[in-house]
Write an enzyme that holds these catalytic residues in place. Structure first.
Site, PDB file in Angstrom:
ATOM      1  N   GLY A  20       0.774  -1.123  -0.028  1.00  0.00           N
ATOM      2  CA  GLY A  20       0.273  -0.029   0.093  1.00  0.00           C
ATOM      3  C   GLY A  20       0.848   1.302   0.037  1.00  0.00           C
ATOM      4  CB  ILE A  21       3.491   2.628   2.216  1.00  0.00           C
ATOM      5  CG1 ILE A  21       2.177   2.973   3.602  1.00  0.00           C
ATOM      6  CG2 ILE A  21       4.458   3.907   2.211  1.00  0.00           C
ATOM      7  CD1 ILE A  21       2.951   2.950   4.785  1.00  0.00           C
TER       8      ILE A  21
ATOM      9  NE  ARG B 232       6.679  -0.696  10.453  1.00  0.00           N
ATOM     10  CZ  ARG B 232       5.270  -1.139  10.197  1.00  0.00           C
ATOM     11  NH1 ARG B 232       4.819  -1.981  10.917  1.00  0.00           N
ATOM     12  NH2 ARG B 232       4.616  -0.439   9.525  1.00  0.00           N
TER      13      ARG B 232
ATOM     14  CB  CYS C 154      14.849   4.329  20.931  1.00  0.00           C
ATOM     15  SG  CYS C 154      16.635   4.250  20.635  1.00  0.00           S
TER      16      CYS C 154
ATOM     17  CB  CYS D 273      -9.175 -20.799  31.365  1.00  0.00           C
ATOM     18  SG  CYS D 273      -8.723 -19.087  32.167  1.00  0.00           S
TER      19      CYS D 273
ATOM     20  CB  CYS E  82      17.786   1.630  23.024  1.00  0.00           C
ATOM     21  SG  CYS E  82      17.358   0.662  21.592  1.00  0.00           S
TER      22      CYS E  82
ATOM     23  CB  CYS F  68      20.428   2.164  18.560  1.00  0.00           C
ATOM     24  SG  CYS F  68      19.549   3.480  19.898  1.00  0.00           S
TER      25      CYS F  68
END
Lengths: 642, 319
Positions: A22-23, A117, A156, A168, A432, A435
């Site tokens: 789509g994008i 991603r 991050c 259950c 993070c 990074c």
């Protein structure tokens, strides 16, 4: 912005697009029109009919073909002079390594799942290539820019956890339609048509208390010479009748709940109707396999209609009949696919019959399909807007104007008069694990947990590693790869089954192990802390990893901006997620909660405008183009990553 | 009801968007008739969006021949050394758009926009014009207002990396969703002429600078009898002079219309493709809202500038 300076930046750029959906279609078109000359595009998907309402580079005649290749051909028709290199492949393929990524000036993501991603984020960090990330759902969308060392990376901030349901609730006490869908799809459908050896929480015994082997046989085993009608009837009576009946015998469960009603075939369909349902063969002879439809045969035309219990039962029987008579070859290795119409019919009918049992409102096939397939709402306009914003950010990156980069939200309702709201990107989160080099902490019972548990529950699912390698000091404990010799493979396989404290180089409290992914070039240190007991409800993994979902330290600069102040609503609303498009999972017990995220700073806080704050809507933190499947917790990543 | 239902083909094709706006809105879309005049990059983006969405019909108007410049900004026209073999922009766009969605009727209306009378617009629900003169905007908007039926009028323009959308829904009633309850709302839109006649000093503070800048440039082109976008750096001094005069007349501080902004609008009049995509997307969404009666419509100007990245709604009306 149309200066000669930026045109030369565009002309010299080599761009990698990940995703031609789509994008992606909108993005490839806008890049080409904007003057980009060298574009590479990766997408493993093929074109489907439901793509055609927005992925405008594709036509009906392209259904089944590679998105990347067809998109290239379509754009070259109006821009034949430029170079577009398509890859019909998974971005996680080892060919797309750090060296591959290094050749690009910028990477642009138009992806549909978290897993891919994260993978691209890590490769961009390792290759030191800026990443422009994006997502849309319905009228909402966002674009973010990630430049190593300058802005936060994609990981991050904690990403919303998949929506999960206790087992259950699914097996015994559903209270919402989605519970019935999960039951129909992950338990009943999987049991009927999937791998028989897979663990399944569905009660398949005709009599739980009987000890004789005769009575405790698996009712899903089709008996010799048993015709399909009889088999289907037996399944129906077992799952909608007998199982409910035996659940009712547990009085405790229903003290504060409405009791369900057992449903048997004889209560719903007359013998005559049941017989008619069975005579499907003749009418279906001419149909091809992909267009098999129980509702079509029964004369139910509109997928928006809500069927009665009787109609659902008829669809259930007709669909089962079709599966066992026309698609018997696939039985045993089928998994639910939202584009498999017959599978959607089975799941819709079964979920509705179960819903009827529990007094839950019934739903149409259209709605059931959306829930079961976790279909994310998508329109062309939002994708076009988001693609435009991606190109604007990409051009800033190419002109080395990182300071001017913005993350932009596309809103459904204006906030501070804005429909498109730019926000200053955040600095990297120093804690993070992706990074920065901050070590993680794993609490685990080192005498009970096996290396396999750590690999599956932590390294693959939580850390998202594709080709992990685990070392303790200088010794290798585990690795994945194509070029390993047989001895090593056997050695690693043996290690997987050992508890941590009994490994050749024992992992105990105080040990630090190193986990790395050679493809992603990501290295994490994990400090081990021994702990005896874990709460089964709250800590179902039997181990707890600290430092990976932890919300980053919040800058309290705008803490004063609370009620009525100019930034309050936007900053609060921005990082929230949309409920609709989370992935759904069954968790062994308990429901994971999602941290509400941190505050966002508007790019120009200096213009106070106390306007229309209340109408600001939630904005997705993680939005997908096409939904992923509902998964059981231990089914690590069924996502169709690109 | 059965005649009203979507076909199986429509349900399959529009599955993802029906999940956004519902079957009812999809049905209304399929019965709507749209007119678009001025087929540059931004209008073409809009056309793509509404053809994909599945409107009933789209009528295109642009008799201009295909030039290298038009070719460069238009993804609907296949590259061709012969510049489309003599067909007009509308002809070539029509051929492409038909291919996008066989369920939408796309056709061409030849003729100059100003030659169309009031009756001509009767058959449409939505009129969109782009890259038109100030006079054309006023006049088409007025013609739309003379009809007894409610017709939605939009104009869209993109210069450099800036853009403007104007919306006139006349008296527009819609159902506003608020949490669980719904409210009947009515909005009163001014015409384009009425809106731009509002004295600048009586506008709310902090109105987008682009609003004023676009009015200056539009006025300049009218006074100098230029075609839309027919300006260059040589005009800058005169544009700045006009800005000063207008600011004086409206008692607005000149700094509200910065030189740099006017320079961008006057010098590079080409549409910047990413901004066209954004404007075409916003406009597509607004038209879908107006047809379906769902969602808060934009009132009555939208501005985007790639330099600050903001997409802002301004209400320029007396009410």
């Amino acid at each position: 912005m149309t200066s000669g300076q930026h045109l030369s930046a565009i002309k010299g750029a080599k761009v990698l697009m990940v995703g031609a959906g789509g994008i992606g279609c909108e993005l490839l078109k806008t890049l080409a029109l904007s003057g980009f000359q060298d574009i590479h595009i990766i997408d493993m998907d093929t074109i489907e009919v439901s793509n055609l309402n927005r992925q405008f580079l594709f036509r009906q005649s392209h259904v089944g073909q590679s998105k990347a290749k067809v998109a290239r051909d379509a754009v070259l028709r109006f821009r034949p002079q430029i170079s577009i290199t398509p890859y019909h492949a998974n971005v996680k393929d080892p060919d797309f390594n750090v060296d591959f990524f290094k050749q690009f000036s910028v990477v642009l993501n138009g992806l549909d799942n978290l897993d891919a991603r994260r993978h691209v984020n890590r490769l961009c960090l390792a290759a030191d290539v800026p990443l422009v990330e994006s997502g849309t759902t319905g009228f909402l969308g966002q674009v973010t820019v990630h430049i190593k060392g300058q802005t936060e990376c994609y990981e991050c901030q904690p990403k919303p956890a998949p929506k999960t349901y206790p087992v259950c609730t699914i097996t015994s006490t559903p209270s919402k339609f989605v519970h019935c869908i999960v039951w129909a799809k992950d338990l009943l459908f999987a049991k009927l048509f999937g791998d028989k050896n897979q663990d399944n929480d569905l009660n398949v015994r005709s009599n739980e208390t009987a000890s004789s082997s005769d009575h405790s046989e698996d009712v899903f085993e089709r008996k010799k010479d048993e015709d399909i009608e009889q088999y289907a009837k037996r399944i129906y009576d077992h799952v909608f009748g007998h199982n409910i009946e035996s659940a009712l015998s547990n009085e405790e469960t229903w003290k504060n709940r409405n009791k369900p009603r057992p449903i048997y075939v004889k209560d719903v369909l007359s013998d005559e109707l049941f017989q008619q349902n069975g005579n499907a063969d003749k009418m279906m002879e001419s149909e091809n396999l992909s267009s098999l439809s129980a509702m079509g045969y029964l004369g139910l035309k509109n997928p928006q209609d809500i069927w009665s219990l009787k109609e659902n039962s008829r669809v259930f029987f007709a669909a089962l009949k079709l599966f066992f008579s026309k698609r018997q070859k696939e039985i045993g290795n089928l998994s639910f696919d939202k584009d498999d119409h017959l599978a959607v019919e089975v799941v819709t009918a079964a979920a509705n019959i179960r819903a009827a049992s529990f007094g839950i409102p019934l739903h149409s096939l259209f709605e059931a399909k959306g829930i079961a397939g976790n279909i994310v709402h998508a329109v062309a306009t939002t994708n076009a807007i988001i693609a435009g914003l991606i190109v604007i950010e990409a051009i800033k990156v190419l002109q080395n104007e990182a300071k001017n980069c913005r993350m932009t939200y596309c809103l459904e309702h204006p906030s501070r008069k804005m429909l498109l709201m730019p926000v200053e990107p955040f600095e990297p989160n120093k804690a993070c694990y992706v990074c920065s080099e901050t070590p993680l902490l794993l609490e685990v019972n080192t005498h009970r947990a096996k290396l396999r548990d750590v690999v599956e529950k932590i390294v693959t699912s939580k850390l998202g590693m594709n080709l992990p390698l685990i070392t303790h000091g200088s010794s290798l404990l585990y690795e994945v790869g194509d070029d390993l010799d047989a001895d090593m493979v056997a050695n690693y396989a043996a290690n997987l089954e050992k508890v941590l404290s009994e490994l050749p180089y024992a992992i105990t409290g105080g040990t630090t192990i190193t986990v790395e992914d050679l493809q992603q070039e990501l290295v994490c240190s994990i400090n081990i802390k021994h702990r005896e007991e874990f709460d089964e409800e709250k800590e179902p993994d039997g181990m707890v990893l600290h430092g990976w979902t932890q919300a980053p330290a919040v800058e309290k600069k705008d803490a004063a901006a609370t009620n009525g102040a100019s930034t309050s609503t936007t900053s609060k609303s921005a990082p929230n997620i949309l409920e609709d498009d989370d992935e759904l999972t069954i968790l062994e017990s308990g429901i994971e909660t999602i941290s509400s995220g941190k505050k966002r700073k508007l790019s120009d806080i200096s213009t106070p405008e106390p306007l229309e704050e209340k109408r600001a809507k939630k904005v997705p933190e993680h939005v997908d183009d096409d939904g992923d499947v509902i998964v059981m917790l231990d089914d690590v990543t069924k996502e169709n990553s690109l | 009801m059965s005649g009203e239902e979507l076909t199986e083909q429509e349900t399959a094709l529009y599955d993802r968007q029906i999940r956004v706006w519902g079957v009812d809105a999809q049905r209304r879309l399929s019965k709507s008739h749209i007119f678009v005049s001025g087929l540059k990059g931004t209008a073409v983006e809009f056309c793509k969006n509404i053809v994909l969405a599945g409107v009933g019909s789209l009528t295109l108007n642009d008799d201009n021949p295909v030039t290298p410049e038009a070719l460069a900004a238009n993804f609907l026209i296949p590259f061709d050394e012969n510049m489309g073999g003599g067909g007009s922009l509308a002809d070539l766009c029509c051929d492409s758009l038909k291919d996008f969605n066989p369920m939408v009727h796309v056709s061409v209306e030849k003729g100059d926009l100003s030659s169309f009378g009031v009756d001509f617009f009767e058959k449409f629900d939505i009129v969109v014009i782009s890259c038109c003169s100030l006079a054309a905007k006023k006049s088409v908007n007025e013609k739309c207002r003379k009809l007894s039926k409610k017709l939605a009028f939009y104009s869209v323009d993109c210069r450099d990396s800036c853009g403007e959308i104007f919306v006139d829904l006349q008296k527009y009633c819609y159902v506003k969703k608020k949490a669980d309850e719904t409210d009947e709302c009515q909005l009163d839109y001014p015409s384009f002429e009425e809106a731009i006649a509002i004295p600048w000093r009586s506008l709310p503070k902090r109105v987008s600078k682009l609003y004023f800048a676009m009015r200056v440039v539009e006025r300049f082109e009218e006074v100098e009898r230029r075609k839309p976008g027919e300006t260059s750096i040589a005009d800058l001094a005169n544009v700045l002079k006009l800005r000063n005069e207008l600011c004086l007349a409206h008692s607005l501080n000149e700094s509200q219309i910065p030189d740099t902004l006017l320079e961008r609008l006057v010098v590079s009049t080409k549409e910047f493709p990413p901004v066209s995509a954004i404007l075409g997307g916003i406009l597509g969404q607004e038209v879908i809202k107006a047809i379906s009666g769902k969602g808060d419509p934009l009132k009555n100007f939208f501005f985007f500038d790639a330099v600050d990245g903001k997409g802002v709604i301004e209400d320029i009306s007396t009410s």
